[in-house]
Scaffold this motif. Sequence first.
Motif, PDB file in Angstrom:
ATOM      1  N   GLY A 254       9.051 -56.015   2.516  1.00 27.33           N
ATOM      2  CA  GLY A 254       7.608 -56.117   3.417  1.00 27.33           C
ATOM      3  C   GLY A 254       6.441 -55.944   2.752  1.00 27.33           C
ATOM      4  N   ASN A 255       6.574 -55.481   1.434  1.00 28.30           N
ATOM      5  CA  ASN A 255       5.297 -55.531   0.583  1.00 28.30           C
ATOM      6  C   ASN A 255       5.252 -56.829  -0.181  1.00 28.30           C
ATOM      7  N   ASN A 256       5.936 -57.781   0.167  1.00 23.72           N
ATOM      8  CA  ASN A 256       5.926 -59.056  -0.485  1.00 23.72           C
ATOM      9  C   ASN A 256       5.325 -60.233   0.604  1.00 23.72           C
ATOM     10  N   VAL A 257       6.421 -59.987   1.968  1.00 25.31           N
ATOM     11  CA  VAL A 257       6.030 -60.972   2.923  1.00 25.31           C
ATOM     12  C   VAL A 257       5.472 -60.193   4.084  1.00 25.31           C
ATOM     13  N   PHE A 258       4.277 -60.318   4.426  1.00 28.22           N
ATOM     14  CA  PHE A 258       3.617 -59.282   5.272  1.00 28.22           C
ATOM     15  C   PHE A 258       2.672 -60.163   6.025  1.00 28.22           C
ATOM     16  N   LEU A 259       2.142 -59.381   7.276  1.00 28.98           N
ATOM     17  CA  LEU A 259       1.070 -60.006   8.159  1.00 28.98           C
ATOM     18  C   LEU A 259      -0.043 -58.965   7.864  1.00 28.98           C
ATOM     19  N   THR A 260      -1.401 -59.436   7.894  1.00 27.86           N
ATOM     20  CA  THR A 260      -2.625 -58.967   7.873  1.00 27.86           C
ATOM     21  C   THR A 260      -3.573 -59.455   8.957  1.00 27.86           C
ATOM     22  N   ASP A 261      -4.588 -58.498   9.208  1.00 28.36           N
ATOM     23  CA  ASP A 261      -5.763 -58.823  10.262  1.00 28.36           C
ATOM     24  C   ASP A 261      -6.567 -59.585   9.517  1.00 28.36           C
ATOM     25  N   VAL A 262      -7.465 -60.617  10.051  1.00 25.73           N
ATOM     26  CA  VAL A 262      -8.366 -61.434   9.429  1.00 25.73           C
ATOM     27  C   VAL A 262      -9.550 -61.651  10.329  1.00 25.73           C
ATOM     28  N   ARG A 263     -10.662 -61.551   9.801  1.00 26.93           N
ATOM     29  CA  ARG A 263     -11.971 -61.854  10.895  1.00 26.93           C
ATOM     30  C   ARG A 263     -12.117 -63.214  11.186  1.00 26.93           C
ATOM     31  N   PRO A 264     -12.230 -63.695  12.442  1.00 28.93           N
ATOM     32  CA  PRO A 264     -12.620 -65.009  12.860  1.00 28.93           C
ATOM     33  C   PRO A 264     -13.708 -65.578  12.458  1.00 28.93           C
TER      34      PRO A 264
ATOM     35  N   GLN B 124      11.627 -64.107   8.697  1.00 24.28           N
ATOM     36  CA  GLN B 124      12.227 -63.089   9.149  1.00 24.28           C
ATOM     37  C   GLN B 124      13.221 -62.652   7.929  1.00 24.28           C
ATOM     38  N   SER B 125      14.204 -63.612   7.430  1.00 26.42           N
ATOM     39  CA  SER B 125      15.186 -63.358   6.401  1.00 26.42           C
ATOM     40  C   SER B 125      14.450 -62.980   5.223  1.00 26.42           C
ATOM     41  N   LEU B 126      13.053 -63.740   4.922  1.00 24.74           N
ATOM     42  CA  LEU B 126      12.493 -63.624   3.709  1.00 24.74           C
ATOM     43  C   LEU B 126      11.760 -62.255   3.618  1.00 24.74           C
ATOM     44  N   MET B 127      11.502 -61.589   4.874  1.00 26.05           N
ATOM     45  CA  MET B 127      10.995 -60.044   4.925  1.00 26.05           C
ATOM     46  C   MET B 127      12.132 -59.178   4.338  1.00 26.05           C
ATOM     47  N   HIS B 128      13.293 -59.531   4.818  1.00 30.42           N
ATOM     48  CA  HIS B 128      14.490 -58.592   4.439  1.00 30.42           C
ATOM     49  C   HIS B 128      14.851 -58.970   3.054  1.00 30.42           C
ATOM     50  N   GLU B 129      14.752 -60.050   2.765  1.00 33.13           N
ATOM     51  CA  GLU B 129      15.042 -60.245   1.215  1.00 33.13           C
ATOM     52  C   GLU B 129      14.281 -59.812   0.130  1.00 33.13           C
ATOM     53  N   LEU B 130      12.947 -60.078   0.319  1.00 32.18           N
ATOM     54  CA  LEU B 130      11.676 -59.946  -0.706  1.00 32.18           C
ATOM     55  C   LEU B 130      11.276 -58.469  -0.119  1.00 32.18           C
TER      56      LEU B 130
ATOM     57  N   HIS C 269      -9.147 -70.282  11.382  1.00 34.61           N
ATOM     58  CA  HIS C 269      -7.888 -70.761  11.894  1.00 34.61           C
ATOM     59  C   HIS C 269      -7.155 -69.830  12.763  1.00 34.61           C
ATOM     60  N   GLY C 270      -7.640 -68.381  12.528  1.00 40.55           N
ATOM     61  CA  GLY C 270      -6.934 -67.525  13.471  1.00 40.55           C
ATOM     62  C   GLY C 270      -7.121 -66.157  12.975  1.00 40.55           C
ATOM     63  N   THR C 271      -6.756 -65.207  13.643  1.00 41.93           N
ATOM     64  CA  THR C 271      -6.964 -63.798  13.319  1.00 41.93           C
ATOM     65  C   THR C 271      -5.956 -63.005  12.907  1.00 41.93           C
ATOM     66  N   LYS C 272      -4.789 -63.708  12.587  1.00 38.54           N
ATOM     67  CA  LYS C 272      -3.569 -63.132  11.772  1.00 38.54           C
ATOM     68  C   LYS C 272      -3.080 -63.853  10.565  1.00 38.54           C
ATOM     69  N   ARG C 273      -2.944 -63.165   9.434  1.00 32.45           N
ATOM     70  CA  ARG C 273      -2.561 -63.886   7.954  1.00 32.45           C
ATOM     71  C   ARG C 273      -1.203 -63.535   7.688  1.00 32.45           C
ATOM     72  N   LEU C 274      -0.467 -64.381   7.521  1.00 32.90           N
ATOM     73  CA  LEU C 274       0.775 -64.348   6.858  1.00 32.90           C
ATOM     74  C   LEU C 274       0.937 -64.545   5.442  1.00 32.90           C
ATOM     75  N   HIS C 275       1.350 -63.632   4.511  1.00 33.55           N
ATOM     76  CA  HIS C 275       1.342 -64.003   3.039  1.00 33.55           C
ATOM     77  C   HIS C 275       2.724 -63.957   2.655  1.00 33.55           C
ATOM     78  N   ILE C 276       3.216 -65.134   1.745  1.00 32.63           N
ATOM     79  CA  ILE C 276       4.321 -65.341   1.351  1.00 32.63           C
ATOM     80  C   ILE C 276       4.202 -65.646  -0.083  1.00 32.63           C
ATOM     81  N   PRO C 277       5.010 -65.040  -1.079  1.00 30.87           N
ATOM     82  CA  PRO C 277       5.024 -65.111  -2.554  1.00 30.87           C
ATOM     83  C   PRO C 277       4.984 -66.588  -2.888  1.00 30.87           C
ATOM     84  N   ALA C 278       3.855 -66.887  -3.697  1.00 36.36           N
ATOM     85  CA  ALA C 278       3.654 -68.051  -4.209  1.00 36.36           C
ATOM     86  C   ALA C 278       4.942 -68.901  -4.925  1.00 36.36           C
ATOM     87  N   PRO C 279       5.764 -68.016  -5.710  1.00 36.62           N
ATOM     88  CA  PRO C 279       6.851 -68.789  -6.543  1.00 36.62           C
ATOM     89  C   PRO C 279       7.797 -69.108  -5.615  1.00 36.62           C
TER      90      PRO C 279
END
Length: 487
Positions: free
Chosen positions: A448-458, A440-446, A351-361
């Motif tokens: 950068g270690n909990n809501v963050f972007l990583t690279d992924v191989r397509p 953006q608000s989630l990143m500030h609230e939780l 689906h793409g080369t960037k991955r957004l991670h958001i805490p499951a709870p």
Amino acid sequence: MERVYIYRTEQNKTRLHEKSYSGHTYKCVKTTCAHSVTEVMIQIAFQEGPNINIIWDRKEVNPTQLYMFMHHKKSLRKSSHWILDLKQDSLSLTFPFHGITGGYDLLVCGLKPLSAETTGLPYYQVYGSASEKDTSSRNTMTIHLKRSPPEQYFQSEQNGDFDVEKDHMPPSHYTLFGLPVRDSIHVIRVHQELPPAYFLYVHKGSNGSRFKFPNIFIPASDYHVTVYESEAQKGGSSDRGISCYSTAKVSNVLHFRAYMTKNEVNELFVKSCNFVQKQQDSRFVKIAHFYRDKLPAYFDFIFEKNCGIMPTYYKTISGDKASTIHLNIKGIFFNTLVKGKKNKKPKISCHGTKRLHIPAPFFFEGVNIYFADFYCHYTAHKVTLIFAVKGTKDDKFCSARLKMVGLFKNPFLYINPEGNVFVRSGVRVEVFYADEIDVQSLMHELGGNNVFLTDVRPLYRPRDIVISKPKRDDCKICNLKARSKVI
């Protein structure tokens, strides 16, 4: 002079008698035979042009009405429709072609009346038909009614003059809208693929742009709807059981698959539960994040042009084509898949080369969870869960159509009282979160270690990425019983 000949085969006697009807003469001939009634032949003679003999077997079909459709080979706009009441002793027809029938094809159907509204307009199911082509090549033709009419007459692909659309009310009631509002007649023809069936409706254009189908459509069956905007031919034939309509415009064909009802959703739910129970590596594993893979441009738009808010979009046809949620609710897809003994997220993505991670709870706060789909494309099977915010219109929509599952206990994905989230490893569980997310608000609230972007191989080149595609219709594991009957 027009004549209608009715031949009836009965046992042991031959009788010939002649009567007058509306200024015309007809003959009824009863001939000897060693068995009971087998067939009836009605011969319609044109004032100018070919004679047409229509024969049907009374053991197979015994219509009280006939539908006759004659159209020009090159244009459906040059067509006429007749609905004939066969309860009378004879009929007289005047075809509006003035004897020039060359280049026209003919379809004849036996009709079974359906329940009608208070308008008194006819609604029919077709249960026998015959067709003839190249009418200019001979003066007479004999055609036999069969169990079902030719499909090509009920789903023509010619370019139409206008579009029509559908509306759905559970469990499986449909309304057609977009009909031209004029002092005209709409002849509506419907082809149902599974099980094969054909329907014919007549609607007055002055009654409005919407037409509610009186019969329930079969879940998971494909439908093809064509509307002919027609003018009723004058001449006083209606009092003799004859309705004639001449086509002025024809719609584009509306193709759709009828939505599955709650019963079919439950059937898919049971299939998915049985599937995961049979998998060797079927266990619940703890996950920390849901994740979403997209191209960098997608995330650039969110953070640079949309104030950090991830927008919702309509659910496209990326699963069972009979799913009621397609193009009806908006949300955002997230993945939950982890692999291997260490339960790591996949390192590649289609689906793409960037991955957004958001805490499951985060996703379990203030929502109801609904099972929506079970499908596959090749080998991997997927389950779709809808996370709908409680009390919203999407929540009410899902409640009427889908199967609700528990937040703290369900076969695929749940959260425990301690706030830990677990996902089933024997199937790929995808989450459609029916609300926008302020990333953006989630990143500030939780943080950068909990809501963050990583690279992924397509997995594919960016231009080859497939946004969505329907499920395999030939899979015996995840298709509804109605579909599997034709696989």
